[in-house]
Scaffold this active site. Structure first.
Site, mmCIF file in Angstrom:
data_model
loop_
_atom_site.group_PDB
_atom_site.id
_atom_site.type_symbol
_atom_site.label_atom_id
_atom_site.label_comp_id
_atom_site.label_asym_id
_atom_site.label_seq_id
_atom_site.Cartn_x
_atom_site.Cartn_y
_atom_site.Cartn_z
ATOM 1 N N GLY A 1 1.105 -1.105 0.033
ATOM 2 C CA GLY A 1 0.000 -0.202 -0.230
ATOM 3 C C GLY A 1 0.815 1.243 -0.178
ATOM 4 O O GLY A 1 1.975 1.075 0.130
ATOM 5 N N LEU A 2 0.239 2.347 -0.332
ATOM 6 C CA LEU A 2 0.678 3.741 -0.082
ATOM 7 C C LEU A 2 0.536 4.211 1.076
ATOM 8 O O LEU A 2 -0.318 4.028 1.779
ATOM 9 C CB LEU A 2 0.288 4.516 -1.246
ATOM 10 N N SER B 1 -3.789 0.909 11.054
ATOM 11 C CA SER B 1 -3.037 1.921 11.565
ATOM 12 C C SER B 1 -3.720 2.698 12.767
ATOM 13 O O SER B 1 -5.180 2.614 12.696
ATOM 14 C CB SER B 1 -2.779 3.013 10.429
ATOM 15 N N TYR C 1 -5.142 8.873 3.403
ATOM 16 C CA TYR C 1 -4.611 7.560 3.905
ATOM 17 C C TYR C 1 -5.344 6.757 4.836
ATOM 18 O O TYR C 1 -5.607 5.698 4.846
ATOM 19 C CB TYR C 1 -3.028 7.958 4.198
ATOM 20 N N LYS D 1 -7.637 3.289 5.110
ATOM 21 C CA LYS D 1 -7.221 2.236 6.126
ATOM 22 C C LYS D 1 -8.530 1.749 6.861
ATOM 23 O O LYS D 1 -8.940 0.641 7.119
ATOM 24 C CB LYS D 1 -6.194 2.485 7.272
ATOM 25 N N PHE E 1 0.968 1.257 16.069
ATOM 26 C CA PHE E 1 1.508 2.609 16.345
ATOM 27 C C PHE E 1 2.746 3.326 15.424
ATOM 28 O O PHE E 1 2.573 3.156 14.366
ATOM 29 C CB PHE E 1 1.480 2.679 18.066
ATOM 30 N N SER F 1 13.635 19.804 11.908
ATOM 31 C CA SER F 1 12.254 20.925 12.174
ATOM 32 C C SER F 1 11.475 20.010 13.421
ATOM 33 O O SER F 1 11.101 18.853 13.071
ATOM 34 C CB SER F 1 11.654 21.014 11.152
HETATM 35 P P1 NAD Z 1 6.792 0.399 2.825
HETATM 36 O O1 NAD Z 1 6.284 1.272 1.902
HETATM 37 O O2 NAD Z 1 8.059 0.252 3.246
HETATM 38 O O3 NAD Z 1 6.167 -0.966 2.283
HETATM 39 C C1 NAD Z 1 5.094 -1.264 1.498
HETATM 40 C C2 NAD Z 1 5.469 -1.984 0.366
HETATM 41 O O4 NAD Z 1 4.431 -2.180 -0.681
HETATM 42 C C3 NAD Z 1 6.643 -1.443 -0.459
HETATM 43 O O5 NAD Z 1 7.719 -2.261 -0.835
HETATM 44 C C4 NAD Z 1 5.884 -1.110 -1.975
HETATM 45 O O6 NAD Z 1 6.939 -1.410 -2.799
HETATM 46 C C5 NAD Z 1 4.745 -2.183 -1.990
HETATM 47 N N1 NAD Z 1 3.783 -1.803 -2.886
HETATM 48 C C6 NAD Z 1 2.851 -0.755 -2.674
HETATM 49 N N2 NAD Z 1 1.888 -0.831 -3.690
HETATM 50 C C7 NAD Z 1 1.914 -2.137 -4.032
HETATM 51 C C8 NAD Z 1 1.236 -2.720 -4.880
HETATM 52 N N3 NAD Z 1 -0.119 -2.053 -5.595
HETATM 53 N N4 NAD Z 1 1.229 -4.128 -5.191
HETATM 54 C C9 NAD Z 1 2.440 -4.366 -4.869
HETATM 55 N N5 NAD Z 1 3.318 -3.780 -3.860
HETATM 56 C C10 NAD Z 1 3.087 -2.536 -3.492
HETATM 57 O O7 NAD Z 1 5.675 0.650 4.136
HETATM 58 P P2 NAD Z 1 5.601 0.151 5.572
HETATM 59 O O8 NAD Z 1 6.231 1.144 6.355
HETATM 60 O O9 NAD Z 1 6.417 -1.188 5.525
HETATM 61 O O10 NAD Z 1 4.056 -0.193 5.386
HETATM 62 C C11 NAD Z 1 3.638 -1.341 5.361
HETATM 63 C C12 NAD Z 1 1.988 -1.452 5.974
HETATM 64 O O11 NAD Z 1 1.956 -0.940 7.102
HETATM 65 C C13 NAD Z 1 1.410 -0.163 4.743
HETATM 66 O O12 NAD Z 1 0.283 -0.590 4.361
HETATM 67 C C14 NAD Z 1 1.460 0.854 5.726
HETATM 68 O O13 NAD Z 1 0.208 1.857 5.450
HETATM 69 C C15 NAD Z 1 0.943 0.304 7.153
HETATM 70 N N6 NAD Z 1 1.351 1.120 8.147
HETATM 71 C C16 NAD Z 1 2.650 1.590 8.366
HETATM 72 C C17 NAD Z 1 3.034 2.325 9.277
HETATM 73 C C18 NAD Z 1 4.312 3.070 9.693
HETATM 74 O O14 NAD Z 1 4.662 4.009 10.195
HETATM 75 N N7 NAD Z 1 5.328 2.476 8.698
HETATM 76 C C19 NAD Z 1 2.269 2.791 10.293
HETATM 77 C C20 NAD Z 1 0.822 2.057 10.157
HETATM 78 C C21 NAD Z 1 0.400 1.249 9.063
HETATM 79 N N1 UDP Z 2 8.072 15.159 13.836
HETATM 80 C C1 UDP Z 2 8.785 16.065 13.863
HETATM 81 N N2 UDP Z 2 9.828 16.354 12.759
HETATM 82 C C2 UDP Z 2 9.616 15.687 11.687
HETATM 83 C C3 UDP Z 2 8.799 14.536 11.409
HETATM 84 C C4 UDP Z 2 8.039 14.355 12.779
HETATM 85 O O1 UDP Z 2 8.836 17.020 14.901
HETATM 86 O O2 UDP Z 2 10.468 15.961 10.755
HETATM 87 C C5 UDP Z 2 7.048 14.720 15.166
HETATM 88 C C6 UDP Z 2 5.380 14.791 14.407
HETATM 89 O O3 UDP Z 2 5.039 16.189 14.658
HETATM 90 C C7 UDP Z 2 5.154 13.803 15.485
HETATM 91 C C8 UDP Z 2 6.008 12.801 15.710
HETATM 92 O O4 UDP Z 2 7.527 13.511 15.154
HETATM 93 O O5 UDP Z 2 4.869 14.413 16.746
HETATM 94 C C9 UDP Z 2 6.039 11.524 15.063
HETATM 95 O O6 UDP Z 2 5.891 11.827 13.609
HETATM 96 P P1 UDP Z 2 5.768 10.801 12.288
HETATM 97 O O7 UDP Z 2 5.636 11.732 11.144
HETATM 98 O O8 UDP Z 2 7.223 9.918 12.529
HETATM 99 O O9 UDP Z 2 4.699 9.907 12.694
HETATM 100 P P2 UDP Z 2 3.147 9.972 12.692
HETATM 101 O O10 UDP Z 2 2.737 9.779 14.219
HETATM 102 O O11 UDP Z 2 2.866 11.239 12.243
HETATM 103 O O12 UDP Z 2 2.506 8.864 11.942
#
Ligand code: NAD
Ligand code: UDP
Length: 363
Positions: free
Chosen positions: A99-100, A141, A166, A170, A195, A233
């Site tokens: 996903g994106l 998320s 986004y 979800k 988280f 920042s």
């Molecule tokens: P990431 O971007 O590193 O990994 C996502 C992967 O999915 C990438 O490798 C990308 O190439 C692939 N991808 C995207 N669209 C695709 C498609 N249509 N077909 C096949 N592959 C595709 O992100 P991540 O941080 O590993 O996150 C993984 C999942 O967890 C995501 O769904 C994201 O929304 C969710 N998530 C992430 C966070 C975070 O902070 N990282 C927090 C909450 C939820």
């Molecule tokens: N944050 C920040 N500077 C940055 C990126 C994030 O001060 O360059 C802060 C943001 O405001 C939040 C925390 O760090 O309070 C976590 O942000 P992040 O974007 O990593 O995750 P989020 O909770 O927004 O998904």
């Protein structure tokens, strides 16, 4: 028991760490990833961690594990490819990361986000249904709790008003999966509400490799530490928190990865005829530590772990940011016997090891 698990988005940050845990638990993994936000180089790194040798480099007969990891470059919206994958591999369940995920970008490109995250998941679920594979772990998320939920967030709370496409994508997927569970009791769904994942594998071989200017706190701090960016920042110094900066529940990506195995294990439990069925249907679990840290606390921890000074400036609040939120992590503990084991110090140390060993990520 060894299973074959389809991991969509398995080349990404959280996916790659989860694939390592799955392989180390003796499962076979098929990764489907279109590499839109990752690099195929991660495959070699995963193999190095779990010590799978490439068939082409095979010597002798020590390669029992060689077919344990298959990488398919492709898109979850490619219906013909999905059909083929389910025919070719004896897949029993899916862990769906693809996903994106950039909140700001989702505001300017909502259609791309709904197409990839919602339509993409729909294609995946339709292909699963046709192949009679009805077990899925979904990357949701904490953002689905919305803007007004009281902290700590717990799973009994209703989903709230999401403030960007986004987050809405979800929430929409969660609802779609819940509806499918109602319609067909054979479906088994884990909605994992992450988280703030940070950190990296302790080997320093895999980690977070954002493209362009990092949006998230830890990759940004790491790039300041390595000298790629001048200063951080800090978005907002006037929140109603003890030091005025935002508070989040940071969780080590390896703890998060292990949570997926526990969740999968739980939803695969045989269902009982009577009430109290364990595995079937929809399950929601928060994956967090239950403990919040402020931006300034994270900076200090990182400075201590890395020995580097992190210059920063307090800037205005970032649009859409919440002051403070963290998980109520009790449900995952009670039902999955899962608790986050790593401390903030472990998380920032591991982030730094990854960044300093790989100043340019995978490239
Ligand atoms: P990431 O971007 O590193 O990994 C996502 C992967 O999915 C990438 O490798 C990308 O190439 C692939 N991808 C995207 N669209 C695709 C498609 N249509 N077909 C096949 N592959 C595709 O992100 P991540 O941080 O590993 O996150 C993984 C999942 O967890 C995501 O769904 C994201 O929304 C969710 N998530 C992430 C966070 C975070 O902070 N990282 C927090 C909450 C939820
Ligand atoms: N944050 C920040 N500077 C940055 C990126 C994030 O001060 O360059 C802060 C943001 O405001 C939040 C925390 O760090 O309070 C976590 O942000 P992040 O974007 O990593 O995750 P989020 O909770 O927004 O998904």
């Amino acid at each position: 028991m060894t299973q074959t698990i389809l991991v969509t988005g398995g080349c990404g940050y959280i996916g790659s760490h989860t694939v390592v845990e799955l392989l180390q638990a003796d499962h076979k993994v098929v990764i489907l990833d279109n590499l839109c936000n990752s690099s195929a180089k991660v495959i070699e790194r995963i193999k190095a961690i779990v010590q799978i040798k490439d068939q082409t480099h095979a010597e002798g007969n020590t390669l029992a594990n060689d077919d344990s990891l298959t990488f398919i470059e492709g898109d979850i919206r490619d219906e013909a490819l999905l059909k083929q994958i389910f025919i070719t591999h004896p897949i029993t369940s899916v862990i769906h990361f693809a996903g994106l995920k950039a909140v700001g970008e989702s505001v300017s490109k909502p259609l791309e986000y709904y197409n990839n995250n919602v339509y993409g998941t729909l294609c995946l679920c339709q292909a699963m249904n046709k192949a009679n594979v009805k077990t899925i772990v979904f990357s949701s998320s904490a953002t689905v709790y919305g803007e007004d939920a009281p902290v700590p967030y717990n799973e009994a709370m209703p989903m709230g008003n999401t403030s960007n496409p986004y987050g809405t994508s979800k929430a929409m997927v969660e609802k779609m999966l819940a509806d499918q569970c109602t319609a067909d009791p054979q479906w088994r769904v884990a909605q994992l509400r992450y988280f703030n994942p940070i950190g990296a594998h302790k080997s320093g071989l895999i980690g977070e490799d954002p493209k362009g200017i990092p949006n998230n706190l830890l990759p940004y701090i790491s790039q300041v530490a390595i000298g790629k960016r001048k200063e951080l920042s800090v978005f907002g110094g006037d929140y109603p928190t003890p030091d005025g900066t935002g508070i989040r529940d940071y969780i080590h990506v390896v703890d998060l990865a292990k949570g997926h195995l526990k969740a999968l294990n739980h939803i695969q439990q045989p269902s009982e005829k009577k009430k109290g069925e364990k595995g079937q249907g929809e399950h929601i679990w928060n994956l967090g530590t239950g403990q919040g840290y402020s931006v300034l606390e994270v900076i200090r921890a990182f400075e201590q772990a890395s020995g580097k000074n992190i210059p920063y400036q307090i800037k205005p609040r970032r649009n859409g940011d919440l002051a403070a939120f963290w998980a109520d992590a009790n449900k995952a503990k009670a039902e999955l016997n899962w608790v986050a084991a790593y401390t903030l110090n472990n998380m920032v140390s591991d982030s730094w090891r990854w960044q300093s060993n790989n100043p340019n990520g995978y490239s």
